[in-house]
Design an enzyme around this catalytic site. Sequence first.
Site, PDB file in Angstrom:
ATOM      1  CE  LYS A  21     -13.722  35.246  19.710  1.00  0.00           C
ATOM      2  NZ  LYS A  21     -12.577  34.531  20.249  1.00  0.00           N
ATOM      3  N   GLY A  27       5.376  40.981  28.846  1.00  0.00           N
ATOM      4  CA  GLY A  27       4.009  40.910  29.380  1.00  0.00           C
ATOM      5  C   GLY A  27       3.955  39.921  30.528  1.00  0.00           C
ATOM      6  N   GLY A  76       1.356  39.408  32.774  1.00  0.00           N
ATOM      7  CA  GLY A  76      -0.006  39.322  33.293  1.00  0.00           C
ATOM      8  C   GLY A  76      -0.311  37.904  33.734  1.00  0.00           C
ATOM      9  CE1 TYR A 125       4.566  36.304  39.614  1.00  0.00           C
ATOM     10  CE2 TYR A 125       2.895  34.572  39.684  1.00  0.00           C
ATOM     11  CZ  TYR A 125       3.923  35.273  40.298  1.00  0.00           C
ATOM     12  OH  TYR A 125       4.318  34.935  41.564  1.00  0.00           O
TER      13      TYR A 125
END
Length: 348
Positions: A78, A175, A177, A181
Amino acid sequence: MFRQITEARINDLHCKFDEASGLKSVIAIHSTRRGPALGGCRIIPYSSSNEAITDAIRLARGMSYKSALAGLELGGGKAVIMEPEGDYDRKALFEAFGRFLNELGGRYATAMDSGTTVADMDTIATQSPHVTCTSSCGSPAPFTAEGVYFGVLACLKAHPALPDNLKGLRVAVQGLGNVGYALCERLYNDGVQLIVADINQQRVDQCVREFGAIAVAPDEIYGVACDLFCPCGLGGVLNSQTIGQLQCAAVAGSANNQLLTEQDGLALFDREILFAPDYLINSGGLIFVAMTYLQSSQSDMQRRLKGIHDTLLQIFSRQNQTGLPASVIADQMAEAIVYGDDASQLTA
Ligand code: NAD
């Protein structure tokens, strides 16, 4: 710092200061045993370099676990960039970051994360080949949704109280988003009755209009009587406040870090609610990004996406055998793969 590195079993940590652009960046490489470390780059206004280092270390190990359970020949890493205060030249900053990547010789490849955009990845790509999520890649969200869909199918197979197909099932989605969706669309096409919540009313209205979804207020979604609950919004939503409210047989959603604490995995298990460990069920986006980076074929990608289903079934089966929560078994399986104790247990 070395205590943190040792505890998280981080392989190496790299820090960069570039005077011309003001870049202050940290890259933590957890492991490259299975391949180059892939993981996102976030840009956040950290209050101190210690905070940035802690964040990079904390997130790098998670990427190794995620790649391992997704069956990817990749390690985990990361990157974090300390966002400069005031005005700064974003292009120069990400160009410098691209050159930093080159210094690591491909041991770490970067991707989008909190605060970074496709445009930032494109800037990095002008300097370095060790980057994904550029504008030529496309969005990973539909692939994340597809992986969650396969995870939902695994829950149907594993939970005795659930039917073996989706038609007529009641699924609560939190949620709506990019991932939520796309998941709703997929479930609706299979005849699911959706119950949805989002703090963005437009998104709720769209799902009601397009999928005949039943809308509930954001804080009511936990207590909705349903077969499956799919958290696709925030992390930390499975906690001592919410788990007691749940009226579902299984939890299977895309949100990262859904369990607020390890104890919450046990609480779900005690309530006999099947939990699909988040970093496995939401690994479809990573699979897409990795396959794009490694230039693998479409069929290979599809096979690995379906592998999410099979790996979840393995975890659920071990849960039944051992009496340990799925969240603990997932960590144990990932650790066995990452640290090489039992690399043969997944066949992706
Ligand atoms: P997104 O930002 O497009 O959507 C998140 C949605 O959650 C938004 O519509 C937001 O309004 C809604 N939301 C926020 N707070 C809420 C609340 N309290 N109650 C109800 N809704 C709330 O994000 P996304 O890309 O769809 O990702 C969804 C989740 O899945 C995130 O946790 C993300 O970290 C995780 N995830 C995403 C991907 C990916 O490919 N996009 C991959 C792995 C994991």
